[in-house]
Scaffold this motif. Sequence first.
Motif, mmCIF file in Angstrom:
data_model
loop_
_atom_site.group_PDB
_atom_site.id
_atom_site.type_symbol
_atom_site.label_atom_id
_atom_site.label_comp_id
_atom_site.label_asym_id
_atom_site.label_seq_id
_atom_site.Cartn_x
_atom_site.Cartn_y
_atom_site.Cartn_z
ATOM 1 N N ARG A 98 1.026 -1.133 0.065
ATOM 2 C CA ARG A 98 0.167 0.007 -0.163
ATOM 3 C C ARG A 98 1.081 1.204 -0.025
ATOM 4 O O ARG A 98 0.449 2.552 -0.780
ATOM 5 C CB ARG A 98 -0.958 0.053 1.403
ATOM 6 C CG ARG A 98 -1.870 1.088 1.276
ATOM 7 C CD ARG A 98 -2.728 1.227 2.525
ATOM 8 N NE ARG A 98 -3.343 0.003 2.722
ATOM 9 C CZ ARG A 98 -4.851 -0.237 2.648
ATOM 10 N NH1 ARG A 98 -5.507 0.769 2.183
ATOM 11 N NH2 ARG A 98 -5.404 -1.253 3.027
ATOM 12 N N ILE A 147 2.418 1.799 -3.403
ATOM 13 C CA ILE A 147 1.498 2.452 -4.361
ATOM 14 C C ILE A 147 0.961 3.803 -4.095
ATOM 15 O O ILE A 147 1.023 4.666 -5.129
ATOM 16 C CB ILE A 147 0.162 1.698 -4.221
ATOM 17 C CG1 ILE A 147 0.438 -0.045 -4.681
ATOM 18 C CG2 ILE A 147 -1.031 2.488 -5.173
ATOM 19 C CD1 ILE A 147 -0.895 -0.772 -4.495
ATOM 20 N N VAL A 199 -2.903 4.508 -10.952
ATOM 21 C CA VAL A 199 -2.468 4.331 -9.707
ATOM 22 C C VAL A 199 -3.698 4.745 -8.691
ATOM 23 O O VAL A 199 -3.985 4.117 -7.814
ATOM 24 C CB VAL A 199 -1.277 5.154 -9.162
ATOM 25 C CG1 VAL A 199 -1.062 4.989 -7.892
ATOM 26 C CG2 VAL A 199 -0.085 4.399 -9.795
ATOM 27 N N ILE A 254 -6.276 1.987 -8.832
ATOM 28 C CA ILE A 254 -5.893 0.875 -7.680
ATOM 29 C C ILE A 254 -6.233 1.487 -6.194
ATOM 30 O O ILE A 254 -6.593 0.711 -5.560
ATOM 31 C CB ILE A 254 -4.297 0.758 -7.928
ATOM 32 C CG1 ILE A 254 -4.071 0.039 -9.273
ATOM 33 C CG2 ILE A 254 -3.816 -0.085 -6.535
ATOM 34 C CD1 ILE A 254 -2.500 -0.027 -9.599
ATOM 35 N N LYS A 291 -9.943 1.306 -5.521
ATOM 36 C CA LYS A 291 -10.360 -0.130 -5.259
ATOM 37 C C LYS A 291 -9.678 -0.831 -3.966
ATOM 38 O O LYS A 291 -10.454 -1.378 -3.348
ATOM 39 C CB LYS A 291 -9.790 -1.188 -6.554
ATOM 40 C CG LYS A 291 -10.384 -0.993 -8.025
ATOM 41 C CD LYS A 291 -11.820 -1.373 -7.836
ATOM 42 C CE LYS A 291 -12.259 -1.219 -9.330
ATOM 43 N NZ LYS A 291 -13.605 -1.688 -9.456
ATOM 44 N N ILE A 292 -8.551 -0.285 -3.429
ATOM 45 C CA ILE A 292 -8.137 -0.685 -2.204
ATOM 46 C C ILE A 292 -9.045 -0.174 -1.107
ATOM 47 O O ILE A 292 -9.444 -0.666 -0.269
ATOM 48 C CB ILE A 292 -6.785 -0.299 -2.127
ATOM 49 C CG1 ILE A 292 -5.858 -1.305 -2.945
ATOM 50 C CG2 ILE A 292 -6.274 -0.628 -0.418
ATOM 51 C CD1 ILE A 292 -4.277 -0.725 -2.998
ATOM 52 N N LEU A 302 -5.122 -6.501 -6.576
ATOM 53 C CA LEU A 302 -4.597 -6.390 -7.466
ATOM 54 C C LEU A 302 -4.793 -7.391 -8.332
ATOM 55 O O LEU A 302 -4.841 -7.272 -9.611
ATOM 56 C CB LEU A 302 -2.967 -6.152 -7.219
ATOM 57 C CG LEU A 302 -3.090 -4.962 -6.422
ATOM 58 C CD1 LEU A 302 -1.200 -4.919 -6.005
ATOM 59 C CD2 LEU A 302 -3.024 -3.657 -7.239
ATOM 60 N N MET A 311 -8.190 -7.090 -10.213
ATOM 61 C CA MET A 311 -8.215 -6.256 -11.289
ATOM 62 C C MET A 311 -7.298 -6.558 -12.414
ATOM 63 O O MET A 311 -7.642 -6.312 -13.469
ATOM 64 C CB MET A 311 -7.273 -4.807 -10.618
ATOM 65 C CG MET A 311 -8.049 -3.945 -9.540
ATOM 66 S SD MET A 311 -7.295 -2.524 -9.053
ATOM 67 C CE MET A 311 -7.276 -1.576 -10.442
ATOM 68 N N GLU A 355 -3.065 0.052 -18.468
ATOM 69 C CA GLU A 355 -3.397 -0.190 -16.998
ATOM 70 C C GLU A 355 -2.891 -1.458 -16.162
ATOM 71 O O GLU A 355 -2.423 -1.403 -15.098
ATOM 72 C CB GLU A 355 -4.848 0.091 -16.968
ATOM 73 C CG GLU A 355 -5.444 1.292 -16.827
ATOM 74 C CD GLU A 355 -6.945 1.209 -16.582
ATOM 75 O OE1 GLU A 355 -7.735 0.429 -16.040
ATOM 76 O OE2 GLU A 355 -7.546 2.452 -16.951
ATOM 77 N N ILE A 396 -0.627 -2.165 -12.838
ATOM 78 C CA ILE A 396 -1.057 -2.874 -11.937
ATOM 79 C C ILE A 396 0.093 -4.123 -11.635
ATOM 80 O O ILE A 396 0.118 -4.353 -10.478
ATOM 81 C CB ILE A 396 -2.378 -3.643 -12.234
ATOM 82 C CG1 ILE A 396 -3.514 -2.355 -12.229
ATOM 83 C CG2 ILE A 396 -2.853 -4.485 -11.264
ATOM 84 C CD1 ILE A 396 -4.798 -2.876 -12.963
#
Length: 150
Positions: free
Chosen positions: A3, A6, A25, A28, A31-32, A56, A59, A85, A89
């Motif tokens: 995390r 990212i 990013v 991502i 989504k987290i 991830l 995704m 993308e 990822i």
Amino acid sequence: MIRDTIKAAQISSMKSGDKQRLAAVRLILAKIKDRDIELRTGAAPTDDDAMVIEVLQKMVKQRRESIQLFEQGGRPEKAEEEKAELAVIEDFLPQQMSEADTKAAIEAIKAETGAGGLKDMGKVMAELKARHGSVLDMGKASGWVKEALA
């Protein structure tokens, strides 16, 4: 932690002006955050890195399906966006196990559990996911397990 990596990538993308990477990013991170919210209402939180890897991997699977559909539908420009993308990822995922390593792990688990046929596939898959879930594409592994047990 993944995390933090990212979040650092988000900052560096903003500073460098790489808009395409920044958008991926941010997606991502969104989504987290969605997953964090889901977990608040559910069971006790699990290992953070494992949860991020799970998000991830989901995704990645979605992007691969989208790429295939866009290519079949004659939309190469959209497929290229998805591929870009996907590359971002995959940068954050741990190195995936090779096919040979995966098959060796399947054989080891098969021997340990005494699995002899397709009826034991669930047992082998569960153990494989428990041991190597974060560094393994379970979709591909499923085919290899079926092949090993046939």
